[in-house]
Every structure is written in structure tokens, then in C-alpha cells.
Design a protein around this motif. Sequence first.
Motif, PDB file in Angstrom:
ATOM      1  N   ARG A 280       7.645  16.850 -19.438  1.00 38.13           N
ATOM      2  CA  ARG A 280       8.356  17.798 -17.834  1.00 38.13           C
ATOM      3  C   ARG A 280       9.256  18.096 -17.006  1.00 38.13           C
ATOM      4  NH1 ARG A 280       9.718  11.773 -15.171  1.00 38.13           N
ATOM      5  NH2 ARG A 280       9.285  13.369 -13.967  1.00 38.13           N
ATOM      6  N   ARG A 281      10.239  18.541 -18.192  1.00 40.12           N
ATOM      7  CA  ARG A 281      11.228  19.390 -17.784  1.00 40.12           C
ATOM      8  C   ARG A 281      10.431  20.842 -17.498  1.00 40.12           C
ATOM      9  NH1 ARG A 281      16.293  20.484 -21.502  1.00 40.12           N
ATOM     10  NH2 ARG A 281      16.960  22.767 -20.781  1.00 40.12           N
ATOM     11  N   LEU A 282       9.685  21.156 -18.097  1.00 42.08           N
ATOM     12  CA  LEU A 282       8.683  22.675 -18.166  1.00 42.08           C
ATOM     13  C   LEU A 282       7.983  22.630 -17.386  1.00 42.08           C
ATOM     14  CD1 LEU A 282       7.978  23.121 -22.184  1.00 42.08           C
ATOM     15  CD2 LEU A 282      10.183  23.528 -21.396  1.00 42.08           C
ATOM     16  N   THR A 283       7.367  21.640 -16.703  1.00 43.55           N
ATOM     17  CA  THR A 283       6.894  22.181 -16.163  1.00 43.55           C
ATOM     18  C   THR A 283       7.576  22.789 -14.546  1.00 43.55           C
ATOM     19  OG1 THR A 283       6.254  19.468 -14.968  1.00 43.55           O
ATOM     20  CG2 THR A 283       4.306  20.309 -16.926  1.00 43.55           C
ATOM     21  N   ASP A 291       0.769  27.316 -16.812  1.00 42.39           N
ATOM     22  CA  ASP A 291       0.129  27.382 -18.176  1.00 42.39           C
ATOM     23  C   ASP A 291      -1.153  26.087 -18.267  1.00 42.39           C
ATOM     24  OD1 ASP A 291      -0.406  27.810 -20.488  1.00 42.39           O
ATOM     25  OD2 ASP A 291       1.295  28.189 -21.507  1.00 42.39           O
ATOM     26  N   ALA A 292      -1.962  26.332 -18.178  1.00 42.22           N
ATOM     27  CA  ALA A 292      -2.894  24.627 -17.940  1.00 42.22           C
ATOM     28  C   ALA A 292      -2.798  24.319 -19.314  1.00 42.22           C
ATOM     29  CB  ALA A 292      -4.672  25.420 -18.469  1.00 42.22           C
ATOM     30  N   SER A 293      -2.150  24.916 -20.361  1.00 40.48           N
ATOM     31  CA  SER A 293      -1.952  24.181 -21.498  1.00 40.48           C
ATOM     32  C   SER A 293      -0.931  23.075 -21.568  1.00 40.48           C
ATOM     33  CB  SER A 293      -2.054  25.060 -22.843  1.00 40.48           C
ATOM     34  OG  SER A 293      -1.278  25.739 -23.404  1.00 40.48           O
ATOM     35  N   LEU A 294       0.081  23.656 -21.093  1.00 39.59           N
ATOM     36  CA  LEU A 294       1.432  22.542 -21.217  1.00 39.59           C
ATOM     37  C   LEU A 294       1.101  21.505 -20.145  1.00 39.59           C
ATOM     38  CD1 LEU A 294       4.210  22.857 -21.177  1.00 39.59           C
ATOM     39  CD2 LEU A 294       4.675  23.487 -18.688  1.00 39.59           C
ATOM     40  N   TYR A 295       0.503  21.435 -19.373  1.00 38.44           N
ATOM     41  CA  TYR A 295      -0.233  20.242 -18.561  1.00 38.44           C
ATOM     42  C   TYR A 295      -1.313  19.030 -19.589  1.00 38.44           C
ATOM     43  CZ  TYR A 295       1.986  22.483 -14.828  1.00 38.44           C
ATOM     44  OH  TYR A 295       2.642  22.706 -13.315  1.00 38.44           O
ATOM     45  N   HIS A 296      -1.908  20.190 -19.939  1.00 35.24           N
ATOM     46  CA  HIS A 296      -2.461  19.516 -21.241  1.00 35.24           C
ATOM     47  C   HIS A 296      -1.910  18.610 -22.147  1.00 35.24           C
ATOM     48  CE1 HIS A 296      -5.061  18.171 -24.750  1.00 35.24           C
ATOM     49  NE2 HIS A 296      -4.322  18.850 -25.294  1.00 35.24           N
ATOM     50  N   TYR A 297      -0.503  19.528 -22.513  1.00 36.93           N
ATOM     51  CA  TYR A 297       0.381  19.109 -23.437  1.00 36.93           C
ATOM     52  C   TYR A 297       1.405  17.309 -22.723  1.00 36.93           C
ATOM     53  CZ  TYR A 297       0.052  23.426 -26.633  1.00 36.93           C
ATOM     54  OH  TYR A 297      -0.924  24.133 -26.219  1.00 36.93           O
ATOM     55  N   THR A 298       1.614  18.140 -21.988  1.00 36.79           N
ATOM     56  CA  THR A 298       2.620  16.787 -20.691  1.00 36.79           C
ATOM     57  C   THR A 298       1.364  15.533 -20.204  1.00 36.79           C
ATOM     58  OG1 THR A 298       3.503  18.881 -19.759  1.00 36.79           O
ATOM     59  CG2 THR A 298       3.981  16.314 -19.151  1.00 36.79           C
ATOM     60  N   ALA A 299      -0.032  15.880 -20.169  1.00 36.26           N
ATOM     61  CA  ALA A 299      -0.770  14.952 -19.855  1.00 36.26           C
ATOM     62  C   ALA A 299      -0.993  14.147 -21.038  1.00 36.26           C
ATOM     63  CB  ALA A 299      -2.282  15.136 -19.592  1.00 36.26           C
ATOM     64  N   VAL A 312      -3.397  11.448 -15.689  1.00 41.03           N
ATOM     65  CA  VAL A 312      -4.698  11.236 -15.412  1.00 41.03           C
ATOM     66  C   VAL A 312      -3.606  12.661 -13.809  1.00 41.03           C
ATOM     67  CG1 VAL A 312      -5.932  11.395 -13.216  1.00 41.03           C
ATOM     68  CG2 VAL A 312      -5.437   9.640 -15.239  1.00 41.03           C
ATOM     69  N   ARG A 313      -2.808  12.818 -13.945  1.00 41.12           N
ATOM     70  CA  ARG A 313      -2.487  13.877 -13.197  1.00 41.12           C
ATOM     71  C   ARG A 313      -1.927  15.234 -13.663  1.00 41.12           C
ATOM     72  NH1 ARG A 313       1.948  11.669 -11.963  1.00 41.12           N
ATOM     73  NH2 ARG A 313       3.213  12.287 -12.473  1.00 41.12           N
ATOM     74  N   TYR A 314      -1.702  15.114 -14.726  1.00 37.69           N
ATOM     75  CA  TYR A 314      -1.516  16.339 -15.403  1.00 37.69           C
ATOM     76  C   TYR A 314      -2.978  16.946 -16.405  1.00 37.69           C
ATOM     77  CZ  TYR A 314       3.963  15.657 -15.293  1.00 37.69           C
ATOM     78  OH  TYR A 314       4.697  15.216 -14.536  1.00 37.69           O
ATOM     79  N   TRP A 315      -3.497  15.775 -15.981  1.00 36.81           N
ATOM     80  CA  TRP A 315      -5.311  16.802 -16.466  1.00 36.81           C
ATOM     81  C   TRP A 315      -5.588  17.101 -15.070  1.00 36.81           C
ATOM     82  CZ3 TRP A 315      -5.155  12.523 -20.798  1.00 36.81           C
ATOM     83  CH2 TRP A 315      -5.523  12.906 -21.647  1.00 36.81           C
TER      84      TRP A 315
END
Length: 573
Positions: A280-283, A291-299, A312-315
Motif C-alpha cells: 500500500r505504501r508503494l501505491t 505499475d499494474a503488477s504492483l496493484y495485483h500484488y497489493t490486491a 476488489v479495488r486494487y484489482w
Amino acid sequence: MHANIPGHQDLQNIIPIDYNANFFFERAVKSLDRFQYGKALKYFRKAVEYEPDNPVNHCNMAGILSETGDYEGSNRVLKHILDQVDSSMTECHFYMANNYANLEQFEEAEQALITYLEEDSSGQFMDEAEEMMELLHYELNRPTKVNKIKSREGMVEHEQARALLEEGKFAQAAKLLETIVEDCPDFMSARNNLALAFYYMGRFAKAKEVIGDVLDKEPGNLHALCNLAIFYQHEKDEEGLHRLLDMLSVTIPFHQEHVFKLATTMGILGRHEAAYGHFRRLTKDEEFSSDASLYHYTAVAACNSGRMEDAVRYWRQCKRLDPANDVADFYLAQLDSLQESDSGSLKVSYHYHLPFEEQFKVWEHDGAALTEEAKSNPLIRSSFFWALRHGEPHIKLQVIQTLELIADEEVQHALHLFLQEPGEDVELKAAAELVLTRLEGASGREAAGEMPSDSLNEVLPEWHKEWQQVLDLAVSMGQRQDPYRKREMERLWSQFLSRMYPDLPKMRNLSGWAAALEYTAGKLAGDSYTYEKLAERYQISSSTVRRYARQLAMTDADREEARNNFRPFTEKS
């Protein structure tokens, strides 16, 4: 008696001037402060006369000549310094590059700049050198080719090694990283990546040894500590892992790269709540926010820690940034199904691609798509190698079959390592050995200038119709009609015929040979085939299937032994 000499008292108060290099240097500096470049140049020349072996005086004179627009004169002085005074004054190459650029001699400027970068160890003018490289790129309409930057020794090679790691080419990366570490023993990033390369190759003891070397030199190296934690988990060293996790759990990195490393490590180790906080800190950082992959990792971290709404929000954000990728859609659908069935939680992998089972469903009828995706997507490629080591048996088999389609040196290396694993399933090893044999055979043909052919009748000097009839019958009667199984039976059959040629058995019982071929292909694929099951389908006896299947499985050594034991019947007298 000197007291009576007129003016003697005045002479005693005069301070004599010591004309030396420092005197003229100070005069030159004062002239520069007043922008009197002519005087400054004159004084610097005098300083050189007094101290001809002092390169600083020569450099000052070259600097004044450059300031006054005499770039050629400046370069003559700089060349004199390098040739006659002090060849270690590598900054002279940078000064010469500037002069050549001002003269619009960009080829010469490029050469001088490359020499500076390759010979200067201090990196004093690195920022300026990078700006000049951009200028030369624009003027020459091509990038400047620098083999190495001495002040960043190993950096260029390290970037190449990192790219190889990301492409899943672990053996090549390890070889390059070993060279970097040998040349630059204090290059800790290279050591950490070397440990990862060994780890992905399955050389766990070697990986841990390299991490130990890093921590001996830098006990607080975060990358090394994170890697060590993953190694502890692999070894099931609970005590070491808990002790290290206690330390990592209270660590709050400052650098974003360290935040990402700690976040991914916590995710791998199952500490999803901690991973979620770091991701979350990185987003919220502009550098990473696209970076789309970062939001996947966060999700994933959110999902695995029970934060379904956040997941759901991050995906959804991942989908907005990477609409062509199916990963976000897949997991959003999974969450919808979970909510409808009210069946509890969902545990998700951090890999930014579809789960293996889903990938193989998509690719089952499209080998070309599978090959292209596996070759072009380094994440998928590297995860194949990972799954070959740590996946479930049915996943390992699918990976082995897929690796044959990628078919490069890295694949062959991975299969060799897999065959050396003492605890692996015998049938999986047989499948891997079969794939490896075919790949190495194809490599040999290509090396000899031959093109591999998909036509079976080109495998052998001749091709009899009954051989084709056996294959056609096995394919048509086979329980699985997918293209891969057909291709597998083709290869098994051609391999058997090639191995036995010219001492081939008579093909009188086509059903028996076809049933044996389907049985062998099914066993290699992990299917629960039995002799009885095949015998019933082909309307023959189970002993017939068994007899022909054994012949299909006969190795060259078995064949030679059978030849040696064979005694022809003699006619009785």
C-alpha cells in the motif's frame, strides 16, 4: 658602520618577492576573479614554467584556453598532460570531450567521453558525462556504446544479469554474476542476485553460501536478510525463520526498492498483513503508481489477509492499467463466486499471471499461443522453472511438456538439474528425460545444419504403411484427442522406430502396438491407464498390451542384452 650608509634602514624593511609557481597561481586566480582571462593565462603559463611536472598547472592553463574559445589549444595541453606529465589524470579525457563537442567534432567527442568513462574510477563528472551522452545521441542519431563504466564497475554487466534473471535465464545470469563478484568483491547487489540465481536453479546450498558471504560483510543487508528468510522457509528451519521474521517485522525501509523487497518477501512467507502494508505504501508513490503488477500484488496481499473489498479495488485499478491482461478479471470473478457461495476465504498466488491450471486450460488447444506467451513473458517463464522444482506432480508434468515447446539452452539446463534430483518421481523423470532427449537431438541436427522436420516419414530412411496405421489407430482410439497427446504419440512412435531400426519387429498385430503406444503416452502424461483398460477398448488381451508396451519401453542397453542372449533355433539332424 652600516648605520652611516644612507638608506640602509629603508632596505631592511623591504620584503623580497619569491617568484615561484604558487605566486603565479595566486595571481592567475585573482585575474580570473576579475574576468581578466588574458592575464590569468599568462600567469598560469608562468606557473607551468616553474613547475612543469605539476599536472594541475597544465589543467588550469587548458581550462583558460577553453574559456577563451581556443578549444584546439586546450586539447593540445590536455593531450600533453596525458602523454608527458600524468597519464592517470583521466578527467582530461572528459575536458577534451567538451572541447571536441564545442568544435562540433562529435565523433571525436564521443571517443574521448568513452575513454573517460572506461578509465576514470572516481566518477567525478558522471552526471555531466550522462548529459553529454544525451547530446551526442541527438547529434549522431545513435546511442553511445560504452562497454563498461569504471566508476560503476560491474554496473552495466549487473543490469545485463538482472535482465537475464527476469527472463528466467538463470544459468546465464549466474555465470555473468560470478564474473562480476570475482572482479568486484564488494558489489553486494551482484552477490544477492547470484544467490537468487542459484536458488532458482535449485542449488540451495550454494545460494545460502553466497548469502552468508554478504551478511559476513554487511550484517544489516536487507536484501540478503530477506533472501535468507526464504531459504529458511525452504529448509523448514522454523527457529531461524521466526528469529529473522521478528527482525524483519519491525523493519521500516526508507528506500522504495527495499520496501518492495520486504513486501514481496513477507508475501512469500505468508505474512500477508505486513506485505499489504508495504505494498500500500508503494501505491502512493508516483514512481510506482502506474505499475499494474504492483496493484495485483497489493490486491493479493489484501485478499490473503481477508480484506476482500480492498482486493476488489486494487484489482480494478490493475485492470485499468493493464486492460489486455486477464489476471485481474480472473480473480475478480473468483471473488464474485466466493461472495455468491459464501464459501469463506480465497488464497491467491502473488505471481502476476493466471494460475497454472487456468493457463493450461487456455492453451490446451493452442500450442503456438502457449509457446509465444512462455517465451515472451519472463514472469511465466521463471514461474515454470519454479513450478518444476516446487509444484505438485501433475503441475510438474504440465511444465515439463510446456518446456519442450520453449526449447532453448536454459530449458535443457533446467531439465538436466531436474533429473539429478534424488527424490523426484520416476515417471516424471522419464517424461523429462524424453523431452530432453528430443531437445538435444534437435539441437544436434540444427548444429549440423539440418532443419528439424515435423514429417514422420523423414525420421527414418523408409516409412512403411503399417507403421502409419499403428499411429493412426492409436490417435483415433485414444481417450484424449488433444493436439499435444497426438504429437506425443507421434514422437514416441518415431523414437521407438528410430531406435530399433533396422531390426524392427513385424507389425502383424496393429491393435496391440496401437494400444501399447497409447498406454505408454498415457503413463508419461500421468494418466491412470491399465493394461486391462486398454485391452478392453482395443479388444485384445491384457498380456498382449503388456508385451508390446515393454518393447516400446526397451532401451538401447536392453536391446543389446536381448541380442546377446538370443540363440537361434537349429534344425535337428
